[in-house]
Design an enzyme around this catalytic site. Structure first.
Site, PDB file in Angstrom:
ATOM      1  NE  ARG A   1       5.902  -4.656   5.314  1.00 28.38           N
ATOM      2  CZ  ARG A   1       4.850  -4.030   5.858  1.00 28.38           C
ATOM      3  NH1 ARG A   1       4.286  -4.533   6.947  1.00 28.38           N
ATOM      4  NH2 ARG A   1       4.371  -2.934   5.303  1.00 28.38           N
TER       5      ARG A   1
ATOM      6  CE  LYS B   1      -2.326  -1.503   3.643  1.00 29.17           C
ATOM      7  NZ  LYS B   1      -1.952  -2.940   3.681  1.00 29.17           N
ATOM      8  CB  THR B   2       3.823   2.271   2.008  1.00 24.46           C
ATOM      9  OG1 THR B   2       3.124   2.119   3.240  1.00 24.46           O
ATOM     10  CG2 THR B   2       4.732   3.490   2.089  1.00 24.46           C
TER      11      THR B   2
ATOM     12  CG  ASP C   1       0.504   2.908   6.907  1.00 25.96           C
ATOM     13  OD1 ASP C   1      -0.494   2.297   6.471  1.00 25.96           O
ATOM     14  OD2 ASP C   1       1.564   2.326   7.227  1.00 25.96           O
TER      15      ASP C   1
ATOM     16  CB  THR D   1      -4.472  -3.582   8.276  1.00 27.23           C
ATOM     17  OG1 THR D   1      -4.590  -2.975   9.573  1.00 27.23           O
ATOM     18  CG2 THR D   1      -3.075  -3.298   7.729  1.00 27.23           C
TER      19      THR D   1
END
Length: 353
Positions: A222, A69-70, A114, A163
């Protein structure tokens, strides 16, 4: 070494690690594999905005942690040729913090928040007028001298990442023009990501070795990149060779990550439901106490993948394991013989079977 010196070294190390992580992030849509539907929507949105020379509409990115997302927020800002300013929900503690952030933006800039679902309620309410009308009203002084001062803002794009989309209030969620839900990646998509990461890290790896890592990375980039670093270290110390499939498998076995990508805590959760609770539905609170983990961690980190892979189900009565989980622990046959009848089965209600 003085405390000040140690703090400086720690800060410098953290900065280097952050810069290193940033190098693994794609900078353009073409370099970002997977999430094809989400990418297509965003590319159309960005192209239209660039043609009109307007600020992007607000975007909400949701999904489990570690899916990019980032990274997508950075790619969107790059595609628009705009500056991105990033922060997170827990950092913005009061309306003044938000006002400082918003007033520092230029026309068309992108503000990335975020974990936006963790914004304090009073801050969130200030965000409504900022997103819709591009101004905020700040209260100055207090008591009889209190007055409201309106601060006009440049047109900007807010990209929120979360999330837990369900924890966003309806007024905030409805102010996002585009809502994009990101899902887990396939092993082949993760392999593509790892090929690029291996080049950035200057790691020699065979395709089979990278695919072995990708298969056990829980569908999350990740995690895949973190596992690649570990396998690189293992291959360098134990074998002094390229990452092959056997080397990757041996390295991941040392971390207790099995062929299904499940780690020690995943197996503990499943085994606890099967053995301690005799395969009956279990509430989240009871499960958290039994395995010694926080409720939110189980709900956000472990459960999504276990459900996605068909090992666990959420029911109105609690968490239950599936046949795949029972088969994994060699309990499927025993369960079919020994499972107690349901409370509402014909036997319990006195009816005919």
């Amino acid at each position: 070494m003085s405390t000040q010196d140690s703090r400086f070294i720690t800060s410098e190390m953290n900065a280097r690690e952050e810069e290193f992580d940033q190098s693994l992030r794609p900078q353009a849509f073409a370099e970002f594999p997977g999430q094809e539907n989400v990418k297509e929507q965003l590319q159309i949105m960005v192209a239209a905005s660039n043609r009109r020379q307007e600020a992007l509409n607000h975007i909400l990115l949701s999904g489990p942690p570690g899916l990019g997302k980032t990274t997508l927020a950075n790619i969107i800002a790059n595609a628009c040729g705009r500056q991105l300013k990033a922060t997170s929900g827990p950092v913005i503690e009061k309306p003044g913090d938000l006002a400082g952030l918003l007033s520092s933006l230029d026309e068309g800039d992108v503000l990335f928040i975020d974990e936006i679902h963790r914004l304090p309620k009073q801050v969130e309410e200030y965000l409504y007028s900022a997103m819709e009308d591009f101004h905020i009203d700040i209260m100055v002084d207090s008591g009889v001298a209190a007055r409201s001062v309106r601060v006009n803002l440049p047109r900007f794009c807010l990209i929120g990442a979360t999330t837990r989309q369900g924890k966003l209030s309806a007024p905030l969620r409805d102010r996002f023009t585009m809502k994009c839900r990101m899902g887990y990646y396939s092993p082949q998509e993760l392999q593509t990501i790892l090929v690029r990461s291996a080049k950035v890290l200057a790691v020699e790896a065979q395709p089979e070795g990278l695919l072995e890592i990708a298969r056990r990375a829980r569908g999350t980039p990740r995690i895949a990149n973190n596992l690649l670093r570990w396998v690189r270290d293992y291959a360098q110390v134990r074998h002094s060779s390229a990452i092959t499939q056997p080397i990757a498998a041996a390295a991941l076995k040392m971390l207790n990550i099995d062929d299904d990508g499940l780690d020690e805590m995943d197996n503990r959760i499943l085994e606890t439901i099967i053995v301690k609770f005799h395969e009956r539905p279990v509430g989240l609170k009871s499960l958290a106490v039994a395995v010694g983990e926080e409720e939110e961690t189980i709900e956000d980190v472990y459960e999504p993948y276990l459900i996605q892979e068909g090992f666990l189900l959420r029911t109105p009565g609690g968490r239950v394991v599936t046949e795949r989980a029972l088969r994994r622990f060699g309990r499927l046959h025993a369960a079919s013989v020994e499972r107690q009848p349901s409370l509402f089965s014909p036997e319990q209600m006195g009816g005919n079977p």
